[in-house]
Design a protein around this motif. Structure first.
Motif, PDB file in Angstrom:
ATOM      1  N   UNK A   1       0.821  -1.211   0.000  1.00  0.00           N
ATOM      2  CA  UNK A   1       0.000   0.000   0.000  1.00  0.00           C
ATOM      3  C   UNK A   1       0.861   1.269   0.000  1.00  0.00           C
ATOM      4  N   UNK A   2       2.107   1.160  -0.377  1.00  0.00           N
ATOM      5  CA  UNK A   2       3.062   2.256  -0.197  1.00  0.00           C
ATOM      6  C   UNK A   2       2.701   3.529  -0.960  1.00  0.00           C
ATOM      7  N   UNK A   3       1.896   3.415  -2.032  1.00  0.00           N
ATOM      8  CA  UNK A   3       1.579   4.597  -2.828  1.00  0.00           C
ATOM      9  C   UNK A   3       0.160   5.099  -2.612  1.00  0.00           C
ATOM     10  N   UNK A   4      -0.497   4.597  -1.569  1.00  0.00           N
ATOM     11  CA  UNK A   4      -1.876   5.007  -1.295  1.00  0.00           C
ATOM     12  C   UNK A   4      -1.912   6.089  -0.213  1.00  0.00           C
ATOM     13  N   UNK A   5      -1.222   7.171  -0.446  1.00  0.00           N
ATOM     14  CA  UNK A   5      -1.097   8.226   0.551  1.00  0.00           C
ATOM     15  C   UNK A   5      -2.375   8.968   0.853  1.00  0.00           C
ATOM     16  N   UNK A   6      -3.398   8.862  -0.001  1.00  0.00           N
ATOM     17  CA  UNK A   6      -4.665   9.568   0.219  1.00  0.00           C
ATOM     18  C   UNK A   6      -5.752   8.667   0.789  1.00  0.00           C
ATOM     19  N   UNK A   7      -5.443   7.373   1.019  1.00  0.00           N
ATOM     20  CA  UNK A   7      -6.465   6.412   1.438  1.00  0.00           C
ATOM     21  C   UNK A   7      -7.023   6.741   2.823  1.00  0.00           C
ATOM     22  N   UNK A   8      -8.372   6.741   2.931  1.00  0.00           N
ATOM     23  CA  UNK A   8      -9.043   6.980   4.211  1.00  0.00           C
ATOM     24  C   UNK A   8      -9.541   5.691   4.847  1.00  0.00           C
TER      25      UNK A   8
ATOM     26  N   UNK B   1       2.739   0.481   5.404  1.00  0.00           N
ATOM     27  CA  UNK B   1       3.661   1.568   5.090  1.00  0.00           C
ATOM     28  C   UNK B   1       3.081   2.451   3.975  1.00  0.00           C
ATOM     29  N   UNK B   2       3.101   3.758   4.197  1.00  0.00           N
ATOM     30  CA  UNK B   2       2.649   4.705   3.179  1.00  0.00           C
ATOM     31  C   UNK B   2       1.237   5.219   3.373  1.00  0.00           C
ATOM     32  N   UNK B   3       0.489   4.668   4.332  1.00  0.00           N
ATOM     33  CA  UNK B   3      -0.908   5.083   4.535  1.00  0.00           C
ATOM     34  C   UNK B   3      -0.988   6.260   5.514  1.00  0.00           C
ATOM     35  N   UNK B   4      -0.442   7.401   5.110  1.00  0.00           N
ATOM     36  CA  UNK B   4      -0.365   8.551   6.012  1.00  0.00           C
ATOM     37  C   UNK B   4      -1.731   9.128   6.349  1.00  0.00           C
ATOM     38  N   UNK B   5      -2.720   8.983   5.453  1.00  0.00           N
ATOM     39  CA  UNK B   5      -4.033   9.604   5.666  1.00  0.00           C
ATOM     40  C   UNK B   5      -5.079   8.625   6.189  1.00  0.00           C
TER      41      UNK B   5
ATOM     42  N   UNK C   1       2.423   2.172  14.027  1.00  0.00           N
ATOM     43  CA  UNK C   1       2.969   3.397  14.638  1.00  0.00           C
ATOM     44  C   UNK C   1       3.029   4.582  13.684  1.00  0.00           C
ATOM     45  N   UNK C   2       3.192   4.347  12.398  1.00  0.00           N
ATOM     46  CA  UNK C   2       3.299   5.457  11.446  1.00  0.00           C
ATOM     47  C   UNK C   2       1.935   5.973  10.985  1.00  0.00           C
ATOM     48  N   UNK C   3       0.864   5.319  11.403  1.00  0.00           N
ATOM     49  CA  UNK C   3      -0.479   5.717  10.961  1.00  0.00           C
ATOM     50  C   UNK C   3      -1.017   6.791  11.913  1.00  0.00           C
ATOM     51  N   UNK C   4      -0.528   8.004  11.751  1.00  0.00           N
ATOM     52  CA  UNK C   4      -0.787   9.079  12.708  1.00  0.00           C
ATOM     53  C   UNK C   4      -2.239   9.549  12.689  1.00  0.00           C
ATOM     54  N   UNK C   5      -2.975   9.268  11.608  1.00  0.00           N
ATOM     55  CA  UNK C   5      -4.367   9.710  11.505  1.00  0.00           C
ATOM     56  C   UNK C   5      -5.379   8.600  11.774  1.00  0.00           C
TER      57      UNK C   5
END
Length: 518
Positions: A169-176, A194-198, A218-222
Motif C-alpha cells: 500500500x506504499x503509494x496510497x497516501x490519500x487512502x481513508x 507503510x505509506x498510509x499517512x491519511x 505506529x506510522x499511521x498518525x491519523x
C-alpha cells in the motif's frame, strides 16, 4: 411636438423593439441548435465506443454478469465509472486499465480474481473508489496498487488474503478506508501499512489474528478506528504495547478478547493494559519476570529462497498458536534441536502425531505441551504419551485391522445446564461457523430429523476417518454441509459437501485394502 411626430416616434420605437426581439430569438435558436448538435455528437461517439456486452450512459459503463474474461478494451477513454461485477477476469495483468485514465470509481466484485499483478492499476491516477470484494486474492503483492495516488476507499473483503507483502500500500497516501474483513490473515508484518499517512479506518474483522505488533501501526498518525472483531485475539502481555499505543493515540480498538479464559469476551477497548499479563498477579507483585523465550526463530525464510543456519537451532518455540498436528518433515533437518515447545496448542494426539513422537524419542528431542484431544489422552503431556497410544481407531480395531465405523448407541443433543430445551427436532438450519471445531460426532445430530443445512465454515475440520460417519449421515439425510476441510494437506480447502466418504481415511488406500493399521 405635434401628434403626428409623436406617432412616428412611437412607430420607430416599436420597430426597434421588434428588431431586438428578432435578434435575441435568432441568437437563442442558433445557441440551442449548437448545444443539440454537440449533445447528439457526444452520444454518437459514446455509442460507438460502448462495448457490445455493456450498457453505457454518458460517462458510466456497466458490464455486470456478462462472462467477460478480460477488461473490455473498447471502453471510451473518457469513462468515469466502470462496473465489471460478476465476470470471470481471474487475473489482472500489469496496466489492465491504461485505456481508461479518467476512472474515478471501479467495481470488480465477484470476478473470480485470484491475482493482482504489480502495476495492474497503473495509470488510474484519478481513481477514488476501488471494490474487490468476493474474489479469490490470496497475496497482496508489492506495488499491486501502484499509481492510485488519489484513492480514498479500498475494499478487499471476502477474499483469501493470507499475506500482505511490505510496500503493498506504499503509494496510497490519500487512502481513508482500508477494509480486509473476512480473509485468512494470521499475522500482520511490521511494514504492511507503510505509506498510509491519511488512513483513518482499517477493518481486519473476521480473520485469524491472535495478536498484533504495534510496529505495524505506529506510522499511521491519523488512524482513529481499528476493527479487530471476530478474531481470536489473545489478551496477554504481548498485546499490552498495542493497547497502550491505542490509548495514547486515541484509537478505537473494536473487537473482543478470545482468551485467556478470565478475559474472554472482554472488549479490547475496555481492557486495561495492566490486565494483559503473561504471569499471575502474585508473580508480578513478587517481581518475578517471565523466563525469556528459548531463542525463538524470528527469521522467516521467504518463498523460493534458501536459508542457512537453521541446522544449529537447539530450541524452537511454537507455543500459543492453533496447531492441530505437525508433519515430521518440517523438523528432520534440525539436527541439533533439543527442545520443541508446542504448549498452548490444540494438538490432536492421534495416529498423525505418531511419526513426530517417534522421531522425538529417537533424536532425544523434548516435546513441551499437552494433548488437546481426543478425549482419552486430553491434557496428557506430549513428552509422556507413548507412540502406541496415538491411534485413529480403538486398540481392538487396530489389532483386528477393522476400519473405524460409527458408534451404535446415539447420544442426545446436550441442553445447557439449568435450561429446558424443547422442539430441537424441528431445527432446519444450524450454524457452527467461526469456531475451532476439528471433528464432530454424528450422534450430536441424529435426533435433528428436519435438519437441512449444517454450517461449519471457518473451522479447522480434519477430513479423516473420524469424519466419515458424519459425511455419510449427511448424504443419507440430504443435509448440506457448508465449509471446507482444514486438513490433511491433500484435502485442504475441499468443500465438505463435495468430499466423497471413501476419501476420509486414516490410512492410505493401499493400507486400507491390505488392512494395515497406520
Amino acid at each position: 411636438m405635434d401628434s403626428k411626430s409623436r406617432v412616428k416616434a412611437q412607430l420607430r420605437r416599436w420597430k426597434e423593439e421588434e428588431r431586438q426581439r428578432f435578434f435575441r430569438l435568432t441568437r437563442a435558436i442558433l445557441l440551442n441548435w449548437r448545444i443539440l448538435l454537440l449533445f447528439c455528437g457526444h452520444f454518437t461517439v459514446q455509442a460507438a465506443k460502448c462495448p457490445q456486452e455493456c450498457f453505457c450512459v454518458q460517462l458510466t459503463v456497466t458490464c455486470v454478469n456478462k462472462n467477460l474474461t478480460q477488461v473490455p478494451p473498447a471502453v471510451d477513454e473518457r469513462t468515469v465509472k466502470l462496473d465489471l461485477q460478476g465476470n470471470d477476469l481471474q487475473e489482472l495483468p500489469t496496466g489492465a486499465f491504461m485505456h481508461t485514465p479518467y476512472l474515478t470509481h471501479l467495481s470488480l466484485q465477484r470476478c473470480n480474481i485470484h491475482k493482482v499483478k504489480e502495476g495492474a492499476f497503473r495509470g488510474l491516477g484519478r481513481l477514488v473508489f476501488l471494490n474487490l470484494t468476493n474474489n479469490n486474492i490470496d497475496i497482496l503483492h508489492q506495488e499491486s496498487f501502484d499509481g492510485l495516488f488519489l484513492l480514498k476507499r479500498l475494499i478487499i473483503d471476502r477474499n483469501r488474503v493470507k499475506e500482505i507483502q511490505p510496500g503493498a500500500f506504499s503509494q496510497l497516501g490519500s487512502l481513508n478506508l482500508l477494509s480486509l474483513s473476512h480473509n485468512q490473515l494470521v499475522y500482520i508484518p511490521n511494514m504492511a501499512f507503510q505509506g498510509l499517512q491519511s488512513i483513518k479506518r482499517i477493518r481486519l474483522s473476521y480473520n485469524f489474528l491472535i495478536y498484533l505488533d504495534t510496529e505495524a501501526f505506529v506510522e499511521l498518525v491519523n488512524l482513529k478506528r481499528l476493527n479487530l472483531s471476530r478474531n481470536p485475539i489473545l489478551c496477554i502481555c504481548y498485546l499490552r504495547p498495542l493497547r497502550e499505543w491505542a490509548i495514547r493515540n486515541e484509537v478505537n480498538l473494536m473487537g473482543t478478547c478470545g482468551g485467556p479464559s478470565h478475559l474472554s469476551g472482554e472488549s479490547l477497548d475496555a481492557v486495561h493494559p495492566s490486565d494483559l499479563r503473561c504471569q499471575s498477579e502474585e508473580e508480578e507483585a513478587a517481581g518475578i519476570t517471565p523466563r525469556p523465550t528459548e531463542e525463538p526463530n524470528k527469521v522467516k525464510c521467504p518463498a523460493n529462497c534458501v536459508c542457512e543456519g537453521l541446522q544449529s537451532i537447539k530450541r524452537l518455540r511454537l507455543s500459543s498458536n492453533f496447531l492441530i498436528y505437525l508433519d515430521t518433515e518440517a523438523f528432520v533437518e534440525l539436527l541439533n534441536l533439543k527442545r520443541l515447545n508446542l504448549s498452548r496448542n490444540p494438538i490432536l494426539c492421534i495416529c498423525y502425531l505418531r511419526p513426530l513422537r517417534e522421531w522425538a524419542i529417537h533424536n532425544k528431542v523434548k516435546l513441551m505441551g499437552t494433548c488437546g484431544g481426543p478425549s482419552h489422552p486430553s491434557g496428557e503431556s506430549l513428552d509422556a504419551v507413548h507412540p502406541s497410544d496415538l491411534r485413529c481407531q480403538s486398540e481392538e480395531e487396530e489389532t483386528a485391522g477393522i476400519t473405524p465405523r460409527p458408534t451404535e448407541e446415539p447420544n442426545k443433543v446436550k441442553c445447557p445446564a439449568n435450561c429446558v430445551c424443547e422442539g430441537l427436532q424441528s431445527i432446519k438450519r444450524l450454524r457452527l461457523s467461526y469456531n475451532f471445531l476439528i471433528y464432530l460426532d454424528t450422534e450430536a445430530f441424529v435426533e435433528l430429523l428436519n435438519l437441512k443445512r449444517l454450517n461449519l465454515s471457518r473451522n479447522p475440520i480434519l477430513c479423516i476417518c473420524c469424519l466419515r460417519p458424519l459425511r455419510e449421515w449427511a448424504i443419507h439425510n440430504k443435509v448440506k454441509l457448508v465449509g471446507t476441510c482444514g486438513g490433511p494437506s491433500h484435502l485442504s480447502g475441499e468443500s465438505l459437501d463435495a468430499v466423497h466418504p471413501p476419501k476420509l481415511r486414516c490410512q492410505s488406500t493401499e493400507e486400507e485394502a491390505a488392512r494395515i493399521t497406520p
